[in-house]
Structures are given as C-alpha cells and as structure tokens.
Scaffold this active site. Structure first.
Site, PDB file in Angstrom:
ATOM      1  N   ASP A 238      91.859  62.041  70.401  1.00  0.00           N
ATOM      2  CA  ASP A 238      92.615  63.289  70.291  1.00  0.00           C
ATOM      3  C   ASP A 238      92.352  63.816  68.885  1.00  0.00           C
ATOM      4  OD1 ASP A 238      94.419  65.379  70.818  1.00  0.00           O
ATOM      5  OD2 ASP A 238      96.081  64.238  69.960  1.00  0.00           O
TER       6      ASP A 238
ATOM      7  N   GLU B 235      89.291  65.271  73.932  1.00  0.00           N
ATOM      8  CA  GLU B 235      89.984  66.440  74.455  1.00  0.00           C
ATOM      9  C   GLU B 235      89.221  67.695  74.073  1.00  0.00           C
ATOM     10  OE1 GLU B 235      94.485  66.870  75.084  1.00  0.00           O
ATOM     11  OE2 GLU B 235      94.096  67.722  73.101  1.00  0.00           O
TER      12      GLU B 235
ATOM     13  N   ASP C 142      99.934  61.883  69.091  1.00  0.00           N
ATOM     14  CA  ASP C 142      98.469  61.877  68.994  1.00  0.00           C
ATOM     15  C   ASP C 142      97.893  60.592  69.602  1.00  0.00           C
ATOM     16  OD1 ASP C 142      98.089  64.268  66.909  1.00  0.00           O
ATOM     17  OD2 ASP C 142      99.719  62.976  66.211  1.00  0.00           O
TER      18      ASP C 142
END
Length: 185
Positions: free
Chosen positions: A7, A66, A137
């Site tokens: 992330d 992501e 996160d």
C-alpha cells in the site's frame, strides 16, 4: 505461494507478506515503513531500501500493489505516483511479477464490500488472517496480497520478470461466460 502486498505512500508505506498453502492463508510479515520527516527524495530512498530488505528477507514469488486512486487532488496523486514508482521499481529490480488492483477491487475481495472503511479492513484482517495490524496502511497491504491470491488465476502482470506475455496468452485463451448483445460467444 508467497505474495507481497504494498500500500504505497510517501509518509507511510504499508506492506504485507501472505503465504497460501491450499486454502490456508498465513501472514509471514507485515508492517509499515515510516521514512520520517525528510525531503521527498530521501523518504522515497528509505522506502526503497526498506522494500529491498523486505523482499530479500521474505522472498515473495509475486508482488501486488494498489493502483492509483484518481479521486485524490492532483498534488496527492503525483506524490502517490512517486511512491508507487518506488514500490514497482523495488519489485521489478528483484525480478518479481507485479500486479495492480483498484482500491474497490481489493476491498471487495477482502471484505465483500467494495466501499469498506478503515475499521472494516482492520476487523477483516484480524478475523481472516489472525493479524493485528496497528495502522490501516498495514491492513490495506495485507488485503492487497489476499486480493491477489484470490484473483491470481486470472491476473496479468503489470510489470516484471518477463511473465507478462505468457499471462496475456493464457488470458487470451479464456472464453466469456455469457453472450454479447449480438448473441455470439
């Protein structure tokens, strides 16, 4: 199979390494890289160093990241793009195929809700993986890895390790399960 989920962020970069054996998922390692209050170039350098060390230690077979969320402000999108570039470079430098997933796809695969909030992501990480992520996160990175493991049979690499052509060829052999508007397969 061991997968690294990332992330990306310039202030906090979440990571999650998840192993799958059959239907069983196990967290190998997870956390958040926090480069400190430094100029951008130095923060990105620290994130790159941290990801390099993590990849060497955990030895994942593939990486998942992501995709950029376009709803952010232009400045935020640029900064996020730089952090994503570092994550992609670390994985590619290690020879890992890299797969990208939209935030809504990750949330849907992980929680069953494509609009899940931070609390739901954290709860699902605890329930599904037995993990106790301290920050969203970290939970998001674990979710990205789990999403990739769930989608792996149909995934096409975004970059890395030269496997993209083989994956595209395999995807081209897939047939749609429904007919188009003209009634042809």
């Amino acid at each position: 199979m061991i997968v690294l989920g990332i992330d990306p962020g310039s202030r906090r970069c979440g990571y999650g390494v998840v192993a799958r054996e059959g239907a069983r998922l196990t967290v190998v390692e997870s956390g958040v890289l926090v480069p400190g209050d430094l100029p951008m170039a130095q923060r990105l350098g620290r994130i790159l160093d941290g990801l390099d060390a993590l990849i060497a230690r955990a030895r994942p077979a593939e990486a998942s990241v992501e995709a950029v969320f376009s709803g952010a402000s232009p400045r935020s999108a640029l900064v996020l793009g730089q952090a994503r570039g570092v994550a992609l470079a670390a994985a590619a430098r290690a020879g890992l195929p890299v797969f990208e997933y939209a935030p809504s796809e990750v949330k849907l695969a992980f929680t069953g809700n494509g609009r899940a909030g931070k609390d739901q992501m954290l709860r699902t990480a605890r329930m599904l993986l037995g993990a106790a992520p301290g920050l969203s996160d970290e939970a998001d990175a674990l979710a990205i890895a789990v999403c990739h493991l769930a989608r792996r049979a149909f995934a096409v690499p975004a970059a890395g390790a030269g496997r993209a052509a083989a994956a595209r060829a395999a995807a081209a052999r897939l047939r749609p399960s429904r007919r188009d508007h003209r009634g042809t397969p």
